[in-house]
Design a protein around this motif. Structure first.
Motif, mmCIF file in Angstrom:
data_model
loop_
_atom_site.group_PDB
_atom_site.id
_atom_site.type_symbol
_atom_site.label_atom_id
_atom_site.label_comp_id
_atom_site.label_asym_id
_atom_site.label_seq_id
_atom_site.Cartn_x
_atom_site.Cartn_y
_atom_site.Cartn_z
ATOM 1 N N UNK A 85 -7.478 -67.086 -20.685
ATOM 2 C CA UNK A 85 -8.147 -66.385 -21.789
ATOM 3 C C UNK A 85 -8.564 -64.974 -21.378
ATOM 4 N N UNK A 86 -9.034 -64.827 -20.139
ATOM 5 C CA UNK A 86 -9.433 -63.503 -19.648
ATOM 6 C C UNK A 86 -8.229 -62.569 -19.579
ATOM 7 N N UNK A 90 -7.647 -59.077 -21.476
ATOM 8 C CA UNK A 90 -7.452 -57.854 -20.698
ATOM 9 C C UNK A 90 -6.226 -57.079 -21.167
ATOM 10 N N UNK A 91 -5.251 -57.772 -21.705
ATOM 11 C CA UNK A 91 -4.033 -57.103 -22.179
ATOM 12 C C UNK A 91 -4.282 -56.288 -23.441
ATOM 13 N N UNK A 92 -5.306 -56.647 -24.191
ATOM 14 C CA UNK A 92 -5.578 -55.953 -25.457
ATOM 15 C C UNK A 92 -6.864 -55.150 -25.447
ATOM 16 N N UNK A 98 -15.108 -58.113 -15.632
ATOM 17 C CA UNK A 98 -15.510 -59.516 -15.473
ATOM 18 C C UNK A 98 -16.408 -59.622 -14.241
ATOM 19 N N UNK A 99 -17.594 -60.191 -14.417
ATOM 20 C CA UNK A 99 -18.526 -60.387 -13.304
ATOM 21 C C UNK A 99 -18.579 -61.868 -12.931
ATOM 22 N N UNK A 225 -17.893 -57.301 -19.800
ATOM 23 C CA UNK A 225 -17.522 -57.944 -21.063
ATOM 24 C C UNK A 225 -17.626 -59.466 -20.940
ATOM 25 N N UNK A 226 -17.358 -59.957 -19.712
ATOM 26 C CA UNK A 226 -17.349 -61.403 -19.451
ATOM 27 C C UNK A 226 -18.106 -61.689 -18.162
#
Length: 428
Positions: A85-86, A90-92, A98-99, A225-226
């Protein structure tokens, strides 16, 4: 020794060991293994070799090393789901930050490595920022560093830091602001390098209110973001429940992760110091030639003769060296000299300034960082001594050129990279 492993199993190797793939197909945390490329497993580390087709290995085990076969993959299913999902996001939505959070030995570095490798195989430009001061893989311990990865990796320790920020400690407890500022600087730098996926690994300090406050400050400042939390039960609940502006994934801490005691973690740090001190030699610098940071030394002037007579009279001893700034008087005593506390208080009252007392030789062994004129990290060294009267310092370091700034830390090392303790008397 030759070891044959069937497809669908995982070979767990505990270092120190070396592993050569002779036949078949295998991966380490989604990084394909090529035949002829020897993989070194460090002391205190475990690598999972996931067998994709029947494989034969040549394994050499060092003292205390071992291996075992387990059924299936050691990568939890919720890792695979979260990573997929990450990568899709990331592609879009680039750059995507991401932490990763988790307690000590929860699998944070393994997750970072797995996520990075899957992203690289999907042709994404990946940056990993290592914010774990005590168990840093990218950059030496006591620093936070980053690297732009251009190929899959089995162990982030094998990656050279593109840049790093020196903190000078191996625990963030008393340096949270410096760590946050350093991570912010590195994140801005990798964003300028057009990374599509930025992975930020954090330290294992998660227990208690101070730790929770620190981690939430990290999230607030770095704005990932995540956030991915690795836990076995609910040990991150007090942190993850306070995150409001990032998507949170909670994933399992793998059962195959090897727990390391304090001594094993210390050995890993010392191996890292040794790596970054390879080829070092002693070099001398006049303090007037460099920018000295992390200490008040070199910031002041030598007191007048009249002032020195006043200092000596009140102290009852002749200092080896004195230096005076607007707010502080620095006194360096000989190795075996001692001044009663009441005399120091009398001197403070007389001159209306704070007093810092060092002893000659106390500085020996302190870790230092070296930067160029643009503030770029060049490497580390070990302070060997200060000639106070010549105002010169000696540093044991492999860095030979471009040194503009020397920053003094608090960790003490010998020349082999072994930790000797912590010394705080030289800090500002």
């Amino acid at each position: 020794m030759k070891v044959e492993v069937e497809a669908g199993k995982t070979l767990l190797v505990d270092g120190p060991a070396s592993v050569d793939l002779l036949s078949g197909k295998a991966e380490v945390l989604a990084a394909p293994i090529k035949r002829g490329n020897r993989i070194v497993v460090r002391h205190g580390k475990r690598l999972p070799f996931e067998i994709k087709s029947n494989a034969t290995f040549e394994i050499m085990l060092g003292e205390g090393a071992s291996y075992e076969e387990v059924e299936g993959s050691t990568i939890p299913e919720n890792w695979v789901k979260a990573v997929n999902e990450i990568i899709s996001e990331a592609k879009s939505n680039t750059p995507l930050t991401v932490m990763i959070m988790g307690e000590v030995d929860s699998g944070k570095t393994s997750f970072c490595t797995y996520l990075a490798n899957v992203a690289i195989r999907e042709k994404l430009r990946v940056a990993v920022i290592d914010g774990d001061l005590g168990q840093s893989d990218i950059g030496p311990p006591s620093t936070i560093g980053y690297s732009i990865l251009n190929k899959c990796v089995k162990d982030l320790f094998d990656v050279d830091a593109d840049n790093a920020c020196f903190i000078g400690l191996t625990s963030p407890g008393t340096a949270t602001t410096k760590v946050i500022e350093g991570l912010s600087k590195l994140k801005e730098e990798v964003e300028r390098k057009e990374a599509q996926l930025i992975i930020i690994n954090t330290d294992g300090w998660v227990e208690g209110e101070d730790a929770a406050s620190y981690k939430l400050r990290l999230v607030e400042t770095l704005k990932p973001h995540i956030v991915v939390g690795l836990q076995q039960s609910d040990e991150l609940l007090h942190i993850l429940s306070g995150i409001g502006n990032a998507k949170v994934y909670t994933v399992d801490s793998p059962s195959a992760i090897k727990k390391r005691d304090r001594e094993k973690r210390k050995i890993l740090r010392e191996l890292s110091y040794k790596k970054y001190l390879r080829g070092a030699k002693i070099q001398s610098f006049l303090i007037s030639w460099i920018n000295l940071e992390g200490t008040l030394l070199g910031k002041g002037i030598t007191p007048s003769r009249e002032r020195m007579r006043q200092i000596e009279s009140i102290l009852g001893v002749k200092p080896w060296y004195c230096e005076e700034t607007q707010k502080t008087l620095i006194i360096v005593l000989g190795r075996n000299k001692w001044v009663p506390e009441e005399n120091l208080k009398k001197l403070e009252e007389a001159i209306k300034k704070r007093i810092k007392v060092f002893r000659e030789g106390e500085e020996s062994g302190l870790i230092v960082s070296l930067k160029d004129i643009n503030g770029r990290f060049l490497g580390i060294g070990i302070l060997q001594g200060i000639d106070y009267r010549r105002r010169a310092i000696k540093i044991y370091t492999p860095v030979e050129k471009g040194i503009h700034t020397v920053r003094i830390g608090q960790v003490k090392l010998d020349r082999e990279g072994k930790e000797l303790g912590v010394c705080t008397v030289f800090t500002e």
